[in-house]
Scaffold this motif. Structure first.
Motif, mmCIF file in Angstrom:
data_model
loop_
_atom_site.group_PDB
_atom_site.id
_atom_site.type_symbol
_atom_site.label_atom_id
_atom_site.label_comp_id
_atom_site.label_asym_id
_atom_site.label_seq_id
_atom_site.Cartn_x
_atom_site.Cartn_y
_atom_site.Cartn_z
ATOM 1 N N GLY A 1 0.775 -1.287 -0.087
ATOM 2 C CA GLY A 1 -0.099 -0.027 0.069
ATOM 3 C C GLY A 1 0.564 1.013 -0.140
ATOM 4 N N THR B 1 0.881 4.168 -2.931
ATOM 5 C CA THR B 1 0.578 5.450 -2.465
ATOM 6 C C THR B 1 1.938 6.537 -3.297
ATOM 7 O OG1 THR B 1 -0.852 4.835 -0.685
ATOM 8 C CG2 THR B 1 0.213 7.009 -0.650
ATOM 9 N N GLN C 1 -4.081 5.687 -5.423
ATOM 10 C CA GLN C 1 -4.038 6.233 -4.106
ATOM 11 C C GLN C 1 -5.025 5.453 -3.332
ATOM 12 O OE1 GLN C 1 -6.545 8.359 -2.777
ATOM 13 N NE2 GLN C 1 -5.098 8.584 -0.604
ATOM 14 N N VAL C 2 -6.291 5.388 -3.677
ATOM 15 C CA VAL C 2 -7.230 4.599 -3.175
ATOM 16 C C VAL C 2 -6.954 2.956 -2.628
ATOM 17 C CG1 VAL C 2 -9.750 3.816 -2.959
ATOM 18 C CG2 VAL C 2 -8.928 6.154 -3.605
ATOM 19 N N LEU D 1 -4.402 2.860 0.101
ATOM 20 C CA LEU D 1 -4.918 3.185 1.291
ATOM 21 C C LEU D 1 -5.699 1.958 1.749
ATOM 22 C CD1 LEU D 1 -5.868 5.096 3.685
ATOM 23 C CD2 LEU D 1 -7.843 5.345 2.095
ATOM 24 N N VAL D 2 -6.325 1.168 0.980
ATOM 25 C CA VAL D 2 -6.999 -0.012 1.258
ATOM 26 C C VAL D 2 -6.257 -1.179 1.690
ATOM 27 C CG1 VAL D 2 -8.419 -1.766 0.132
ATOM 28 C CG2 VAL D 2 -9.180 0.723 -0.262
ATOM 29 N N VAL E 1 -3.064 -0.761 2.920
ATOM 30 C CA VAL E 1 -2.802 -0.140 4.318
ATOM 31 C C VAL E 1 -3.792 -0.430 5.521
ATOM 32 C CG1 VAL E 1 -1.817 1.720 5.586
ATOM 33 C CG2 VAL E 1 -1.050 1.529 3.440
ATOM 34 N N LEU E 2 -4.884 -0.271 4.986
ATOM 35 C CA LEU E 2 -6.122 -0.573 5.945
ATOM 36 C C LEU E 2 -6.061 -1.990 6.230
ATOM 37 C CD1 LEU E 2 -8.761 2.076 5.032
ATOM 38 C CD2 LEU E 2 -7.149 2.059 7.132
ATOM 39 N N GLY F 1 -12.158 2.440 4.797
ATOM 40 C CA GLY F 1 -11.895 1.958 3.431
ATOM 41 C C GLY F 1 -13.141 2.200 2.465
ATOM 42 N N ALA G 1 -13.386 5.965 1.527
ATOM 43 C CA ALA G 1 -12.347 6.104 0.519
ATOM 44 C C ALA G 1 -12.595 5.740 -0.846
ATOM 45 C CB ALA G 1 -10.858 5.599 0.876
#
Length: 122
Positions: A17, A21, A45-46, A49-50, A52-53, A73, A76
């Motif tokens: 992730g 990013t 980017q999304v 983020l997903v 990483v989450l 998530g 986003a």
């Protein structure tokens, strides 16, 4: 290092992730105009983020904070493409009005000529 496979999987998700990013940030800096910047601003980017989450949720699995990560998530994923679309539409229409995008000029000239002919005919 630990032998816990959850921590290794979590670290891999967070690393993937973070790389997505970073690639998105590089794309935002490298591309010239707003229409080109729409793609790295929304998609990688999304997904970064997903990921990483997801890595964070693997790490804290039995805790109650998992719902907040899921909610972040979902928000986003639902809002970023819509915002990028609206920014792209605004940039496109402003560049057409400024004259920086000229591929619609023949259509506009035909429309303006037909309007002028219609006004001049009794």
């Amino acid at each position: 290092m630990t032998d816990d496979p959850r921590e290794i999987v979590s670290a891999l998700f967070v690393l993937a992730g973070a790389l997505l990013t970073l690639a998105s940030a590089i794309g935002l800096v490298r591309f010239r105009d707003t229409l080109s910047r729409m793609h790295p601003a929304a998609k990688p980017q999304v997904l970064g983020l997903v990921l990483v989450l997801l890595g964070a949720s693997v790490r804290i699995f039995p805790h109650i904070d998992l719902g907040m990560l899921l909610l972040a998530g979902i928000v986003a994923v639902c809002t970023a493409p819509v915002i990028a679309n609206r920014v792209g539409n605004l940039a496109y229409h402003e560049s057409v009005e400024d004259g920086t995008i000229t591929h619609e000029a023949p259509v506009l000239e035909k429309f303006q000529a037909s309007e002028a002919n219609r006004k001049n005919t009794p």
